[in-house]
Design a protein around this motif. Structure first.
Motif, PDB file in Angstrom:
ATOM      1  N   ASP A 123       0.483  -1.045  -0.245  1.00 22.38           N
ATOM      2  CA  ASP A 123      -0.026  -0.746  -0.298  1.00 22.38           C
ATOM      3  C   ASP A 123       0.870   1.264  -0.076  1.00 22.38           C
ATOM      4  O   ASP A 123       0.506   2.070  -0.936  1.00 22.38           O
ATOM      5  N   SER A 126       2.980   1.890  -3.112  1.00 21.72           N
ATOM      6  CA  SER A 126       1.980   2.232  -4.332  1.00 21.72           C
ATOM      7  C   SER A 126       1.733   3.245  -4.766  1.00 21.72           C
ATOM      8  O   SER A 126       1.471   4.054  -5.131  1.00 21.72           O
ATOM      9  N   SER A 130       8.121   4.713  -9.216  1.00 22.49           N
ATOM     10  CA  SER A 130       8.677   3.558  -9.389  1.00 22.49           C
ATOM     11  C   SER A 130       9.924   4.198  -9.645  1.00 22.49           C
ATOM     12  O   SER A 130       9.880   2.856  -9.323  1.00 22.49           O
TER      13      SER A 130
END
Length: 157
Positions: A123, A126, A130
């Protein structure tokens, strides 16, 4: 944590910053165990993980793994055994030696806690770009490797 200001040692300043940043990692890491039943202390958790890594580990080996005295580890194992998470078995090489093995409930508890931990981390991750996730992993792997080298050096001293 309040700092008095920059020091003359840049490595010290970096260690303070890393320590402060790591607090969020540690908080997410430990949050998963807050809902565990039974509640486990950090030492109990380490003992279960060590027993999972090394089935049939004896009390002396477990004491070495978790950094505690054998009598304390024996009492810790009594509590884990009473909770149905661990059992003592005759050793494979010596009838006088006692090996420690996780029960099905012990394996299930570890799997559940790790699953919650992975979900919490997923979580948080995310919410990061990236490229930053990749840099975080690279840095943590390097830190882990350096920590292992430091531990090896301490054991030699």
């Amino acid at each position: 944590m309040d700092r008095a200001g920059p020091s003359e040692d840049p490595l010290h300043d970096l260690s303070v910053q890393v320590s402060e940043a790591a607090e969020a990692v540690v908080a997410a890491w430990s949050q998963a165990s807050h809902v565990a039943s039974p509640r486990l202390s950090a030492l109990q958790w380490e003992a279960l993980l060590a027993t999972r890594r090394r089935p049939n580990i004896n009390l002396t080996g477990l004491a070495d793994e978790v950094g505690a005295a054998p009598p304390a580890v024996s009492r810790l194992c009594d509590r884990l055994e009473a909770a149905g998470l661990l059992r003592r078995e005759p050793g494979r090489t010596s009838r006088r030696e006692i090996g420690l093995v996780l029960t099905v409930a012990g394996h299930e508890l570890i799997d559940a806690l790790l699953g919650r931990r992975y979900a919490l981390f997923a979580d948080v991750l995310s919410r990061m770009p990236s490229a930053e996730r990749t840099r975080l992993l690279t840095g943590l792997l390097a830190f882990s490797k350096a920590a292992q080298l430091a531990e090896t050096d301490r054991e030699r001293d």
